[in-house]
Every structure is written in structure tokens, then in C-alpha cells.
Design an enzyme around this catalytic site. Structure first.
Site, PDB file in Angstrom:
ATOM      1  N   ALA A 178       0.769  -1.158   0.156  1.00 26.02           N
ATOM      2  CA  ALA A 178      -0.034  -0.058  -0.016  1.00 26.02           C
ATOM      3  C   ALA A 178       0.892   1.354   0.095  1.00 26.02           C
ATOM      4  O   ALA A 178       0.500   2.167  -0.731  1.00 26.02           O
ATOM      5  CB  ALA A 178      -1.050  -0.047   1.516  1.00 26.02           C
ATOM      6  N   TYR A 179       1.913   1.137   0.926  1.00 26.94           N
ATOM      7  CA  TYR A 179       2.879   2.433   1.014  1.00 26.94           C
ATOM      8  C   TYR A 179       3.426   2.683  -0.562  1.00 26.94           C
ATOM      9  O   TYR A 179       3.340   3.630  -0.946  1.00 26.94           O
ATOM     10  CB  TYR A 179       3.824   2.207   2.085  1.00 26.94           C
ATOM     11  CG  TYR A 179       4.775   3.419   2.154  1.00 26.94           C
ATOM     12  CD1 TYR A 179       4.415   4.441   2.935  1.00 26.94           C
ATOM     13  CD2 TYR A 179       5.982   3.597   1.617  1.00 26.94           C
ATOM     14  CE1 TYR A 179       5.039   5.772   3.127  1.00 26.94           C
ATOM     15  CE2 TYR A 179       6.681   4.444   1.940  1.00 26.94           C
ATOM     16  CZ  TYR A 179       6.596   5.665   2.572  1.00 26.94           C
ATOM     17  OH  TYR A 179       7.024   6.669   2.655  1.00 26.94           O
ATOM     18  N   SER A 180       4.099   1.582  -0.847  1.00 23.99           N
ATOM     19  CA  SER A 180       4.672   1.733  -2.543  1.00 23.99           C
ATOM     20  C   SER A 180       3.689   2.246  -3.275  1.00 23.99           C
ATOM     21  O   SER A 180       4.198   3.102  -4.258  1.00 23.99           O
ATOM     22  CB  SER A 180       5.373   0.175  -2.663  1.00 23.99           C
ATOM     23  OG  SER A 180       6.169  -0.056  -1.805  1.00 23.99           O
TER      24      SER A 180
END
Length: 227
Positions: A133-135
Site C-alpha cells: 500500500a505504501y509503495s
């Protein structure tokens, strides 16, 4: 801290400005003459930051937007990634940045001037395992930046983003130790970046004289970035 007054008379908004990179940028902009407003979800941290930089009230005109608010989400495999956590990371890191860019651009267009710096991450370029999700959210920040710069190229408003590798800030509290160790292992300089190092680049992009760089993706990665 620099005694340069290159931001005299400028009005800035910094999202995520109550801690970490956002706080470092807020303090430096204020020290160099800018009137700074902090947008952050942590009310207690905002109160503390205001003691450092002043009242933080910005009127309608906005000259500088630093969009640095972000969360990491859990460090887990995509096959097990909680759907609610995915939505939360995308909402804060990408949708929240979109809302702020959208709101501020209209004010910058009225004034015929602006500097927007969106804080992405090296994870948005290379991807980190167990951080889907962060990436993905940070890759979206890069894409949004490149799209918006083409819309604003003739408006005297520049739009750039920075892609730091890991910097030791309170966001580390959201990560597992194994993930922190992984990020460090990928940095050729064999150390984490500092807030001052990232702040220096952001403030360089925010200055009036940085007028022919737009849509750029500027690395602060200790040699990690490969493109």
C-alpha cells in the site's frame, strides 16, 4: 540554520508539518522569512510546532505547498494485507495529497505563482516488499506530480516531488524492525538520511529562483536510487 531570507513575504502550507520532515521544512521556511501554516492530524503536535515557528496562520494567498503527510501502514505480505489498512494508506498518502494539491492550485492560479513539492518515497520508484500500500501510494504521488506539472507548465507554478530513502523520523514507530533493517541494507551509504538533508532539497525546490524545474523526481536516497 540558514540566515538567508529567501522566503520573505511568501506564504506556505506544510501538510504533515507537526513532526519529521514536515516539521523540519516548516521551521526552515519560517526561519527564512515565510509565513507558515501547518496542516496535520495530530493536534498536540501542531500546538508544539507552533511554539517553535509562530502562529501559523495563512490568508487566502498561498505561494508554497509542501505535501509531506503520510503513514506507512502495516508491514505484511500483500496476500494477507488488511483491506481497511490498504484503504487508510491510500486515503492519507495519495487521496489526501490530491485534495490538498487540488485546493491550493486554484489559489496559486489566482496569484500567478506557486511552488508545489510533493513528498513521495524511493518505495514509489522501486517498491518495498511487505509494503504494497505504501509503495503504491507513493508511486501514485509521482504520477500525480508529473501530470499536474504538464497542466501548469505555463502558469509560473512548478510541481516537483522528492523521493527520500529511509529517514529516521517518528514514522519509524509505524514499521517493524525487520522492515527498518531491510531499508537500511539497500542504502549504499549504509546510513539513514537526515531530516536536514531532505529539508535542504525541498527548500531549494520551493525557492523563487527554482523556476525551470518542474515535474522532476528528486532523489534523497544515499545512492539507493537506480533511475
Amino acid at each position: 540554520m540558514s540566515s538567508n531570507r529567501r522566503f520573505d513575504g511568501r506564504r506556505a502550507i506544510v501538510t504533515g508539518g507537526a513532526s519529521g520532515i514536515g516539521l523540519g521544512v516548516s521551521v526552515r521556511l519560517a526561519a527564512e522569512g515565510a509565513q507558515v501554516a501547518i496542516w496535520d492530524m495530530d493536534a498536540n503536535a501542531i500546538a508544539s510546532a507552533r511554539e517553535t515557528i509562530g502562529s501559523g496562520t495563512v490568508a487566502v494567498r498561498v505561494d508554497i505547498l509542501i505535501a509531506s503527510a503520510g503513514i506507512t501502514g502495516p508491514n505484511t505480505a500483500l496476500s494477507e494485507y488488511p483491506i481497511d489498512a490498504w484503504r487508510r494508506v491510500i486515503e492519507v498518502n495519495l487521496n489526501g495529497l490530491f485534495y490538498c494539491n487540488r485546493a491550493i492550485v486554484s489559489e496559486m492560479l489566482k496569484g500567478g505563482y506557486g511552488r508545489i513539492i510533493n513528498v513521495a518515497s524511493i518505495a514509489g520508484k522501486e517498491g518495498n516488499p511487505n509494503a504494497s500500500a505504501y509503495s503504491a501510494s507513493k508511486a501514485g504521488v509521482i504520477g500525480l506530480t508529473k501530470s499536474l506539472r504538464k497542466e501548469l507548465a505555463k502558469s509560473n507554478i512548478t510541481v516537483n516531488c522528492v523521493t527520500p530513502a529511509a529517514v529516521h523520523t517518528p514514522i519509524f514507530d509505524q514499521m517493524s524492525q525487520s522492515h527498518i533493517d531491510f531499508m537500511l541494507s539497500k542504502i549504499p551509504m549504509a546510513r539513514f538520511g537526515t531530516v536536514d538533508e531532505v529539508t535542504s532539497l525541498i527548500c531549494w525546490l520551493a525557492r523563487e529562483g527554482c523556476s525551470f524545474s518542474t515535474g522532476g523526481v528528486f532523489d534523497v536516497s544515499g545512492g539507493r536510487a537506480t533511475y
